[in-house]
Design an enzyme around this catalytic site. Sequence first.
Site, PDB file in Angstrom:
ATOM      1  N   SER A 103       7.683   5.929   8.289  1.00 49.72           N
ATOM      2  CA  SER A 103       6.456   5.515   7.808  1.00 49.72           C
ATOM      3  C   SER A 103       6.138   6.007   6.432  1.00 49.72           C
ATOM      4  CB  SER A 103       5.282   5.229   8.876  1.00 49.72           C
ATOM      5  OG  SER A 103       4.858   6.851   8.861  1.00 49.72           O
ATOM      6  N   LYS A 104       5.113   5.434   5.644  1.00 48.52           N
ATOM      7  CA  LYS A 104       4.596   5.999   4.291  1.00 48.52           C
ATOM      8  C   LYS A 104       4.062   7.320   4.705  1.00 48.52           C
ATOM      9  CE  LYS A 104       4.259   1.232   3.514  1.00 48.52           C
ATOM     10  NZ  LYS A 104       3.440   0.112   3.764  1.00 48.52           N
ATOM     11  N   SER A 105       3.370   7.551   5.779  1.00 52.42           N
ATOM     12  CA  SER A 105       2.596   8.637   6.003  1.00 52.42           C
ATOM     13  C   SER A 105       3.320   9.831   6.474  1.00 52.42           C
ATOM     14  CB  SER A 105       1.384   8.326   7.112  1.00 52.42           C
ATOM     15  OG  SER A 105       2.114   7.700   8.227  1.00 52.42           O
ATOM     16  N   MET A 160       5.779  10.408   4.963  1.00 50.87           N
ATOM     17  CA  MET A 160       6.522  10.882   3.457  1.00 50.87           C
ATOM     18  C   MET A 160       8.063  10.518   3.758  1.00 50.87           C
ATOM     19  SD  MET A 160       4.056  12.001   1.768  1.00 50.87           S
ATOM     20  CE  MET A 160       4.620  12.668   0.500  1.00 50.87           C
ATOM     21  N   ASN A 181       0.959  -1.191  -0.065  1.00 52.52           N
ATOM     22  CA  ASN A 181       0.035  -0.117   0.090  1.00 52.52           C
ATOM     23  C   ASN A 181       0.718   1.200  -0.031  1.00 52.52           C
ATOM     24  OD1 ASN A 181       1.030  -0.052   2.645  1.00 52.52           O
ATOM     25  ND2 ASN A 181      -1.004  -0.520   3.327  1.00 52.52           N
TER      26      ASN A 181
END
Length: 286
Positions: free
Chosen positions: A259-261, A263, A18
């Site tokens: 984390s991906k969130s 960035m 994801n």
Amino acid sequence: MTADVPTQPVFRFAPSPNGHLHLGHAYSALLNHAMARASGGRFLLRIEDIDLGRSRPDFEAAIYEDLAWLGLTWEAPVRRQSQHFADYAAALRQLVARDLIYPCFCSRKEIARAASGQTDPDGAPLYPGTCRHLSVQERQKRLSKGQPAAQRLDMAAALSRCGERLHWAEYDLGTEPRDVVADPGAWGDVVLARKDIPTSYHMAVVVDDALQGVSDVVRGADLFHATSIHRLLQALLHLPQPRYHHHPLILDEAQRKLSKSLMSKSLRDLRAEGITPAEIKARLGF
Ligand code: GLU
């Protein structure tokens, strides 16, 4: 080593497609790979794509490409969880048959309101058991009206049924394993099948680790407390107990977990900047 653990160690790296992999994923994958190689064990890659809304084929393709770029090799075929919903449904049926599962119709908002500030180990509102108290007739009425329901584990019933003291062997690198007492009760009545997905992370991970003969679960410290639920499910479903190592998370310059969130820079961003796999490995201590 317990009698459950097979002689040839089996390790796995289990990303969700994801988003793009970042340095934290690289560390976890490299560590699993190195531990497998050092112990004469196997290294598996598993794609955790039960969330069909958030998983994307291009992210999955990027996982293979990024791991190969890092120099990792893994066994084929790769298990993709979205192709195995029947396995997770079978496990859920076992628990339904033992009267340990009930449907929950609550929305997130209703749960947050009813939780009155209590939280689970991840900091999410603790489910207060609202739908556990519904009568059989009320459940049937709502289900026959087609009201969407998640499936929750009746934690108190599960704990009393399981009867044994749950614990796990936590391996900290270079030291003797320590015995950790599991505390699944802190999670309340966990969701084992979501309203929109016929399973949950906890159910799928436990079933897959058993089906794939995983002997050593090596993953980030953010999943340390989830292991309590995994040990409970393993006990209820009579599945073998792997060894666990929860490694420290790689932090960014501001000491926040990558984390991906947040960035964080992805491996492909770093590659585009001209960073080599050797430099990534050196930065991560391999
Ligand atoms: N799929 C999970 C993640 O990407 C990891 C699951 C696990 O290692 O148990 O965070």
